[in-house]
Design a protein around this motif. Structure first.
Motif, PDB file in Angstrom:
ATOM      1  N   SER A  64       0.811  -1.255  -0.006  1.00 52.62           N
ATOM      2  CA  SER A  64       0.053   0.024  -0.028  1.00 52.62           C
ATOM      3  C   SER A  64       0.890   1.301  -0.106  1.00 52.62           C
ATOM      4  CB  SER A  64      -1.032  -0.097   1.209  1.00 52.62           C
ATOM      5  OG  SER A  64      -0.419   0.115   2.564  1.00 52.62           O
ATOM      6  N   GLU A  65       1.831   1.477   0.542  1.00 55.47           N
ATOM      7  CA  GLU A  65       2.979   2.398   0.752  1.00 55.47           C
ATOM      8  C   GLU A  65       3.460   2.559  -0.624  1.00 55.47           C
ATOM      9  OE1 GLU A  65       4.630   2.355   5.051  1.00 55.47           O
ATOM     10  OE2 GLU A  65       5.434   0.963   3.767  1.00 55.47           O
ATOM     11  N   PHE A  66       3.893   1.303  -1.460  1.00 55.02           N
ATOM     12  CA  PHE A  66       4.494   1.438  -2.716  1.00 55.02           C
ATOM     13  C   PHE A  66       3.351   2.096  -3.826  1.00 55.02           C
ATOM     14  CE2 PHE A  66       5.232  -0.028  -6.908  1.00 55.02           C
ATOM     15  CZ  PHE A  66       6.591   0.459  -7.156  1.00 55.02           C
ATOM     16  N   GLU A  67       2.291   1.676  -3.570  1.00 49.94           N
ATOM     17  CA  GLU A  67       1.028   2.083  -4.245  1.00 49.94           C
ATOM     18  C   GLU A  67       0.792   3.582  -4.478  1.00 49.94           C
ATOM     19  OE1 GLU A  67      -3.745   1.992  -4.338  1.00 49.94           O
ATOM     20  OE2 GLU A  67      -2.700   0.142  -3.928  1.00 49.94           O
ATOM     21  N   SER A  68       0.995   4.052  -2.946  1.00 54.39           N
ATOM     22  CA  SER A  68       0.812   5.711  -2.603  1.00 54.39           C
ATOM     23  C   SER A  68       1.997   6.243  -3.273  1.00 54.39           C
ATOM     24  CB  SER A  68       0.470   5.932  -1.272  1.00 54.39           C
ATOM     25  OG  SER A  68       0.484   7.067  -0.746  1.00 54.39           O
ATOM     26  N   SER A  70       3.861   5.443  -5.855  1.00 54.76           N
ATOM     27  CA  SER A  70       3.785   5.668  -7.318  1.00 54.76           C
ATOM     28  C   SER A  70       2.677   6.349  -7.663  1.00 54.76           C
ATOM     29  CB  SER A  70       3.827   3.953  -7.891  1.00 54.76           C
ATOM     30  OG  SER A  70       2.653   3.336  -7.337  1.00 54.76           O
ATOM     31  N   ARG A  71       1.540   6.603  -7.094  1.00 56.26           N
ATOM     32  CA  ARG A  71       0.553   7.107  -7.536  1.00 56.26           C
ATOM     33  C   ARG A  71       0.870   8.879  -7.378  1.00 56.26           C
ATOM     34  NH1 ARG A  71      -4.494   5.730  -7.687  1.00 56.26           N
ATOM     35  NH2 ARG A  71      -4.271   4.309  -6.028  1.00 56.26           N
ATOM     36  N   PHE A  82       3.103  -4.681  -7.770  1.00 56.62           N
ATOM     37  CA  PHE A  82       4.032  -5.520  -8.383  1.00 56.62           C
ATOM     38  C   PHE A  82       3.279  -6.893  -8.245  1.00 56.62           C
ATOM     39  CE2 PHE A  82       7.462  -8.442  -8.008  1.00 56.62           C
ATOM     40  CZ  PHE A  82       8.309  -7.881  -9.261  1.00 56.62           C
ATOM     41  N   GLY A  83       3.524  -7.712  -9.453  1.00 51.99           N
ATOM     42  CA  GLY A  83       2.617  -8.915  -9.514  1.00 51.99           C
ATOM     43  C   GLY A  83       3.895  -9.929  -9.308  1.00 51.99           C
ATOM     44  N   GLU A  84       3.033 -11.240  -9.159  1.00 49.50           N
ATOM     45  CA  GLU A  84       4.068 -12.310  -9.036  1.00 49.50           C
ATOM     46  C   GLU A  84       4.623 -12.836 -10.293  1.00 49.50           C
ATOM     47  OE1 GLU A  84       1.945 -15.724  -7.601  1.00 49.50           O
ATOM     48  OE2 GLU A  84       0.979 -14.388  -5.870  1.00 49.50           O
ATOM     49  N   ASP A  85       4.284 -12.370 -11.422  1.00 44.67           N
ATOM     50  CA  ASP A  85       4.824 -12.440 -12.955  1.00 44.67           C
ATOM     51  C   ASP A  85       6.107 -11.502 -13.284  1.00 44.67           C
ATOM     52  OD1 ASP A  85       3.369 -10.280 -13.452  1.00 44.67           O
ATOM     53  OD2 ASP A  85       2.297 -10.774 -14.944  1.00 44.67           O
ATOM     54  N   GLY A  86       6.457 -10.342 -12.194  1.00 37.46           N
ATOM     55  CA  GLY A  86       7.513  -9.548 -12.537  1.00 37.46           C
ATOM     56  C   GLY A  86       7.026  -8.258 -13.210  1.00 37.46           C
ATOM     57  N   LEU A  87       5.709  -8.147 -13.598  1.00 42.47           N
ATOM     58  CA  LEU A  87       5.257  -6.688 -14.052  1.00 42.47           C
ATOM     59  C   LEU A  87       4.505  -6.128 -13.030  1.00 42.47           C
ATOM     60  CD1 LEU A  87       3.743  -8.657 -17.211  1.00 42.47           C
ATOM     61  CD2 LEU A  87       5.990  -7.222 -17.109  1.00 42.47           C
ATOM     62  N   TYR A  88       4.227  -4.879 -13.429  1.00 48.68           N
ATOM     63  CA  TYR A  88       3.640  -3.807 -12.497  1.00 48.68           C
ATOM     64  C   TYR A  88       2.473  -3.725 -12.980  1.00 48.68           C
ATOM     65  CZ  TYR A  88       7.794  -2.977 -10.176  1.00 48.68           C
ATOM     66  OH  TYR A  88       9.134  -3.224  -9.480  1.00 48.68           O
ATOM     67  N   TYR A  89       1.314  -3.501 -12.263  1.00 48.88           N
ATOM     68  CA  TYR A  89      -0.190  -3.299 -12.825  1.00 48.88           C
ATOM     69  C   TYR A  89      -0.684  -2.142 -11.996  1.00 48.88           C
ATOM     70  CZ  TYR A  89       0.294  -8.176 -14.366  1.00 48.88           C
ATOM     71  OH  TYR A  89       0.741  -9.269 -15.231  1.00 48.88           O
ATOM     72  N   PRO A  90      -1.387  -1.427 -12.859  1.00 45.88           N
ATOM     73  CA  PRO A  90      -2.216  -0.271 -12.504  1.00 45.88           C
ATOM     74  C   PRO A  90      -3.384  -0.438 -11.155  1.00 45.88           C
ATOM     75  CG  PRO A  90      -2.837  -0.588 -14.702  1.00 45.88           C
ATOM     76  CD  PRO A  90      -1.943  -1.544 -14.174  1.00 45.88           C
ATOM     77  N   VAL A  91      -3.346   0.369 -10.286  1.00 42.98           N
ATOM     78  CA  VAL A  91      -4.253   0.213  -9.255  1.00 42.98           C
ATOM     79  C   VAL A  91      -5.307   1.453  -9.543  1.00 42.98           C
ATOM     80  CG1 VAL A  91      -5.155   0.222  -6.890  1.00 42.98           C
ATOM     81  CG2 VAL A  91      -3.057  -0.820  -7.753  1.00 42.98           C
ATOM     82  N   LYS A  92      -6.634   1.320  -9.911  1.00 44.74           N
ATOM     83  CA  LYS A  92      -7.594   2.435 -10.215  1.00 44.74           C
ATOM     84  C   LYS A  92      -7.779   3.165  -8.832  1.00 44.74           C
ATOM     85  CE  LYS A  92      -9.169   0.782 -14.343  1.00 44.74           C
ATOM     86  NZ  LYS A  92     -10.178   0.495 -15.165  1.00 44.74           N
TER      87      LYS A  92
END
Length: 92
Positions: A64-68, A70-71, A82-92
């Motif tokens: 949640s801190e990383f989400e904030s 990055s936002r 960050f996803g388990e597949d090593g990619l980053y996914y946007p959070v709306k």
């Protein structure tokens, strides 16, 4: 069906970044697209940091801190996870 497009983001008049992203068509009336995921390299570029800084922030912060964090850096005010597949996914 997801397609891969090249997207050019203009951060200011003198800097341009080409970002490869997986996107889904989203009402293509006005060329609007929804970003599905980004690699570390492309997210770092989008947030205006290098990959090492991105990785350090992710490792030293809770999700949640990383989400904030990055936002606040994202030009579209999107948070990222960050996803388990090593990619980053946007959070709306």
């Amino acid at each position: 069906m997801p397609r891969t497009f090249s997207i050019v983001f203009c951060f200011n008049s003198s800097a341009r970044a080409k970002i490869e992203a997986t996107v889904l068509p989203h009402h293509f009336h006005g060329q609007s697209v929804e970003i599905q995921s980004l690699s570390a390299e492309n997210l770092a570029r989008r947030l205006g940091v290098n990959e090492l800084s991105l990785s350090t922030e992710r490792e030293n912060k809770s999700p949640s801190e990383f989400e904030s964090w990055s936002r606040h850096r994202d030009p579209g005010s999107r948070g990222w996870r960050f996803g388990e597949d090593g990619l980053y996914y946007p959070v709306k």
